[in-house]
Scaffold this active site. Structure first.
Site, mmCIF file in Angstrom:
data_model
loop_
_atom_site.group_PDB
_atom_site.id
_atom_site.type_symbol
_atom_site.label_atom_id
_atom_site.label_comp_id
_atom_site.label_asym_id
_atom_site.label_seq_id
_atom_site.Cartn_x
_atom_site.Cartn_y
_atom_site.Cartn_z
ATOM 1 N N GLU A 312 0.787 -1.322 -0.044
ATOM 2 C CA GLU A 312 -0.082 -0.039 -0.039
ATOM 3 C C GLU A 312 0.705 1.279 0.024
ATOM 4 O OE1 GLU A 312 -2.648 -0.620 3.351
ATOM 5 O OE2 GLU A 312 -4.097 -1.474 2.069
ATOM 6 N N ARG A 345 5.765 -7.775 8.189
ATOM 7 C CA ARG A 345 4.293 -8.203 7.589
ATOM 8 C C ARG A 345 4.188 -8.993 6.337
ATOM 9 N NH1 ARG A 345 0.528 -3.790 7.808
ATOM 10 N NH2 ARG A 345 -1.216 -4.952 8.774
ATOM 11 N N ARG A 357 -6.191 -10.830 -5.501
ATOM 12 C CA ARG A 357 -5.729 -10.400 -4.349
ATOM 13 C C ARG A 357 -5.416 -11.374 -3.134
ATOM 14 N NH1 ARG A 357 -7.634 -5.118 -0.436
ATOM 15 N NH2 ARG A 357 -6.461 -5.815 1.342
ATOM 16 N N ASP A 386 -8.490 -8.776 4.165
ATOM 17 C CA ASP A 386 -8.277 -7.947 5.180
ATOM 18 C C ASP A 386 -9.333 -7.656 6.323
ATOM 19 O OD1 ASP A 386 -7.171 -5.652 6.309
ATOM 20 O OD2 ASP A 386 -7.509 -4.127 4.999
ATOM 21 N N GLU A 408 -1.938 -11.901 12.998
ATOM 22 C CA GLU A 408 -2.324 -10.594 13.178
ATOM 23 C C GLU A 408 -4.026 -10.348 13.076
ATOM 24 O OE1 GLU A 408 -0.429 -7.449 10.876
ATOM 25 O OE2 GLU A 408 -2.211 -6.299 10.805
ATOM 26 N N GLU A 414 -12.280 -1.828 12.129
ATOM 27 C CA GLU A 414 -12.492 -1.367 10.812
ATOM 28 C C GLU A 414 -13.532 -1.733 9.972
ATOM 29 O OE1 GLU A 414 -8.812 -1.620 8.594
ATOM 30 O OE2 GLU A 414 -9.648 -0.665 6.653
ATOM 31 N N HIS A 542 -15.715 -7.368 1.737
ATOM 32 C CA HIS A 542 -15.305 -6.336 1.225
ATOM 33 C C HIS A 542 -16.200 -5.386 0.342
ATOM 34 C CE1 HIS A 542 -11.989 -3.314 0.758
ATOM 35 N NE2 HIS A 542 -10.813 -4.308 1.290
HETATM 36 C C1 GCV Z 1 -2.390 0.666 8.271
HETATM 37 C C2 GCV Z 1 -5.841 -1.797 5.690
HETATM 38 C C3 GCV Z 1 -6.451 -0.732 6.207
HETATM 39 C C4 GCV Z 1 -5.283 0.284 6.275
HETATM 40 C C5 GCV Z 1 -3.924 -0.377 6.964
HETATM 41 C C6 GCV Z 1 -3.578 -1.617 6.131
HETATM 42 C C7 GCV Z 1 -2.621 -2.445 6.950
HETATM 43 O O1 GCV Z 1 -5.520 -1.810 4.023
HETATM 44 O O2 GCV Z 1 -7.565 -0.164 5.423
HETATM 45 O O3 GCV Z 1 -5.641 1.234 7.277
HETATM 46 O O4 GCV Z 1 -2.951 0.378 7.173
HETATM 47 O O5 GCV Z 1 -4.964 -2.544 5.973
HETATM 48 O O6 GCV Z 1 -2.972 -3.500 7.522
HETATM 49 O O7 GCV Z 1 -1.504 -2.096 6.500
#
Ligand code: GCV
Length: 721
Positions: A312, A345, A357, A386, A408, A414, A542
């Site tokens: 990201e 990670r 993905r 996610d 994790e 979220e 999602h």
């Molecule tokens: C910290 C998702 C979340 C992001 C987060 C990312 C990650 O994409 O929306 O906010 O970033 O996971 O775990 O690195």
């Protein structure tokens, strides 16, 4: 208004302010309330068995143990136990580490000490020179502290302390919270206010909150905290910030908590003045070595770094044509001389990769198995996308046979309604931990992978993305405290039952009254499935609104990265709905062990809860209950709404067991949840109905708004984004 009237109103306002603050502190106390024991018989058993406390230690940690016992016991029994300097008489609570015990005690407990690890504890009723005593001990003072909290929990939950024989050790080494806290004190995906870390006032101002935070974590066995966001800022590694980190580390140390930081891979350029951050460049490697030396000089027990690299938009070794192994191992060398670890990670996916993905992290990391240095542990999210309300377990848990991998979980909600929705997450965590990877045949559960018992890895770990902020009640929703608590308890023992954890938490946090416990526990247990039902039933995932992930957004299809669009995940069309990840599709199922692959791959055997995760099925597909997919899906959305309404009823009946403030807070939050559950149901069903072309089945309420209305809703300031 007359003067008297004014004064009266002022006094009234003051009274409400004071009483409001006093009861608001009830939320603040978390599960460490130590309320008076209501049952007189039970209370007298405790009093009889706890005449005095003999503390054998003198370290900071030993002092905390003693203070906690004094506070806990005196509040719960309304009776301050005598603090004795020696073991006089009987019914003493003897508290101290192995080395502090006298030879008689050492002898009596010798075989128990053989069963615990360095952080474990023993709580035992013994007879010493014919005198009854209770001992709380461990190999070191932190183990004793864990024993103290465990002992106090027995009293908090009204368990007998007559014939104790508890020998317990954490099954996982690194039990850490990951704070996604930024240096400006915003919290990424945080829904409980701003960051606890007040960088501007640190290092000189030590907020009481830091101590209370450490205490709460120690009480559930959490032994590490990553203070900063994985979307990292290199400034945290500058001396200006390191002295602040040092101050926090000093606060946390006596509670057995180590501090970790996130390392921005490009830090050598950003704060080091180098031209590159290439992990193979000697100057870069030396920069990290020097940085580690500098940190360990300040914080000798610094835990190490957590790294999000080439994910990201975060920089990483791939920027220099290197790979994750090169990056992780270079950092591992920097912290190794000091006993530090690198948590690297595996949350990677790329817009340049046309692959599903869900397959990308496995595709990238599995070939690295066995290539990392000993002090690297790969941190893998529980599912391959996610932190969805439900995901099948991440295939990497079954596939890294020679590499320590850590779990994790996301404690912050979220994708589960933020801190406005009551969703008891230990239920989700347990489901993942109990999943069978078949890595070494039947019974190779995820729990066994992460506690090292399956793979025999020495380094083991589990991380929870924190839901903590500076809200008075820490977590936004009073029940979200249970998710922090439950994470800690499962990190200690990943085989614990989430129902038992809910029971414990409710008793410690609210009341021991069975008339309260039974229905409210049921409410907590159902709550996770309720969220799945009204958001993403039958394996959908999602489909939240974009960016902030607040509310439904299944229609979104215009984002620059394909895999950021909900339409990418549900693939609804006239023929049906769902992501074909079976052999006929992306073949993601092949990333699992053959036994698991077979189950997921086949429509007949794929659990219906994961159906649309793995298969694209027609709207008329027959579910096991005989309903068509469309009807079944609509009924699931309705079920979710009904479940929340049941939760509301349960809570409305719980009023007499709960203080008014928390009662009202939860009541208001459940009302919002109920509204939002309906929003989810209506928006999703109206949207999918365009494709199914079918009527809503009997039993599903008709939406009161149009799809256009739902699409028009915008939330530019949704928190946590
Ligand atoms: C910290 C998702 C979340 C992001 C987060 C990312 C990650 O994409 O929306 O906010 O970033 O996971 O775990 O690195």
């Amino acid at each position: 208004m007359t003067g008297i009237k004014k004064t009266f109103l002022r006094l009234l306002a003051l009274f409400f302010m004071i009483s409001g603050t006093a009861s608001a502190q009830k939320d603040y106390k978390l599960w460490l309330r130590y309320d008076k024991i209501q049952d007189a018989v039970i209370a007298s058993e405790y009093k009889n068995n706890l005449k005095g406390i003999v503390s054998l230690g003198s370290s900071e940690t030993a002092k905390i143990s003693l203070a906690e016992l004094e506070t806990g016991i005196s509040h719960m029994l309304e009776n301050k136990p005598e603090i004795r300097s020696a073991i006089n008489g009987e019914n003493n609570l003897i508290v101290g580490s192995q080395t502090a015990l006298n030879s008689d005690l050492k002898k009596v407990l010798a075989s128990d000490f053989d069963k615990i690890n360095n952080e474990g504890f023993i709580i035992k009723s013994i007879s010493l020179k014919n005198k009854k005593q209770i001992v709380i001990t461990g190999k070191n003072d932190v183990g004793v502290l864990y024993g103290v909290y465990s002992f106090l929990r027995l009293i908090q939950t009204n368990k007998s302390i007559k014939n104790l024989s508890i020998v317990d050790s954490p099954k996982i080494n690194l039990r850490v919270l990951n704070h996604w806290d930024n240096l400006d004190r915003t919290v990424e995906r945080g829904y409980a206010g701003f960051s606890l870390w007040n960088w501007q006032k640190l290092p000189d101002f030590i907020d009481q909150r830091y101590i209370d935070y450490a205490r709460a974590n120690a009480s559930i066995g959490i032994n590490g905290t990553v203070l900063t966001n994985v979307n990292a800022n290199a400034l945290i590694l500058t001396p200006q910030y390191l002295e602040k980190i040092e101050a926090l580390a000093n606060v946390f140390r006596p509670y057995g908590i180590k501090v970790y930081l996130t390392a921005r891979f490009s830090a050598p350029i950003e704060i080091g003045g180098l031209k590159t951050a290439d992990p193979k460049d000697v100057a870069v490697a030396n920069w990290w070595k020097d940085k580690a030396k500098e940190i360990y000089k300040r914080i000798p027990d610094f835990g190490g770094f957590l790294v999000k690299a080439n994910s990201e938009g975060q920089p990483g070794p791939q920027n220099y044509g290197r790979d994750h192994v090169d990056g992780a191992n270079m950092l591992a060398d920097a912290v190794a001389p000091f006993g530090g670890v690198i948590m690297w990670r595996a949350f990677v996916y790329s817009e340049h990769d046309a692959n599903d993905r869900a397959k990308q992290a496995y595709a990238e990391f599995q070939p690295y198995d066995g290539k990392f240095k000993d002090n690297v542990i790969v941190q893998v999210k529980n599912g391959a996308i996610d932190f969805q309300p439900r995901e099948p377990f991440h295939p990497l848990f079954g596939a890294m046979k020679k590499t320590p991998i850590m779990m994790e979980f996301q404690i912050t909600q979220e994708y589960l309604g933020f801190s406005t929705h009551l969703a008891y997450l230990p239920k989700l965590f347990q489901e993942v931990l109990a999943s069978d990877t078949y890595q070494k045949g039947k019974g190779s559960t995820v729990a066994k992978v992460i506690d090292g018992s399956l793979t025999h890895t020495k380094l083991t770990g589990i991380a929870g993305v924190s839901n903590i902020g500076n809200d008075l009640n820490w977590t936004g929703h009073p029940f979200a405290q249970a998710n922090w608590y439950g994470f800690g308890r499962l990190a200690w023992d990943p085989y614990l039952d989430s129902e038992l954890i809910a029971d414990e938490w409710l008793r410690c946090t609210f009341s021991n009254d069975e008339n309260f416990i039974k229905p409210v526990k049921e409410m907590m247990i159902t709550s996770r499935e309720a969220v799945v039902n009204y958001m993403t039933p039958l394996g959908l995932h999602h489909i939240m609104d974009t960016g902030h992930h607040y509310g439904p957004g299944p229609w979104i299809s215009d984002l620059s990265r394909p895999e950021w669009n909900p339409t990418y995940y549900h693939k609804a069309d006239k023929n049906g709905i769902g992501f074909d990840r079976a052999k006929t599709g992306t073949n993601a199922t092949a990333q699992y062990a053959p036994e698991v692959e077979k189950v997921f791959d086949n429509l007949e055997t794929c659990p219906e809860q994961d159906l649309l995760w793995f298969h694209h099925v027609s709207w008329d597909y027959k579910l096991k209950n005989g309903q068509t997919l469309w009807n079944g899906m609509a009924l699931k959305y309705q079920e979710g709404v009904n479940q929340v309404q049941e939760m509301q009823k349960t809570w409305n009946n719980a009023g007499k067991y709960v203080d008014e403030e928390r009662f009202k807070e939860v009541q208001m939050l459940l009302e919002i949840q109920s509204k939002e559950a309906k929003w989810w149901r209506d928006a999703c069903l109206l949207y999918f109905q365009q494709y199914s072309g079918k009527e809503l089945p009997v039993g599903v309420e008709k939406p009161k708004q149009t799809l256009e209305y739902f699409k028009s809703l915008k939330f530019p300031f949704a928190p946590g984004n």
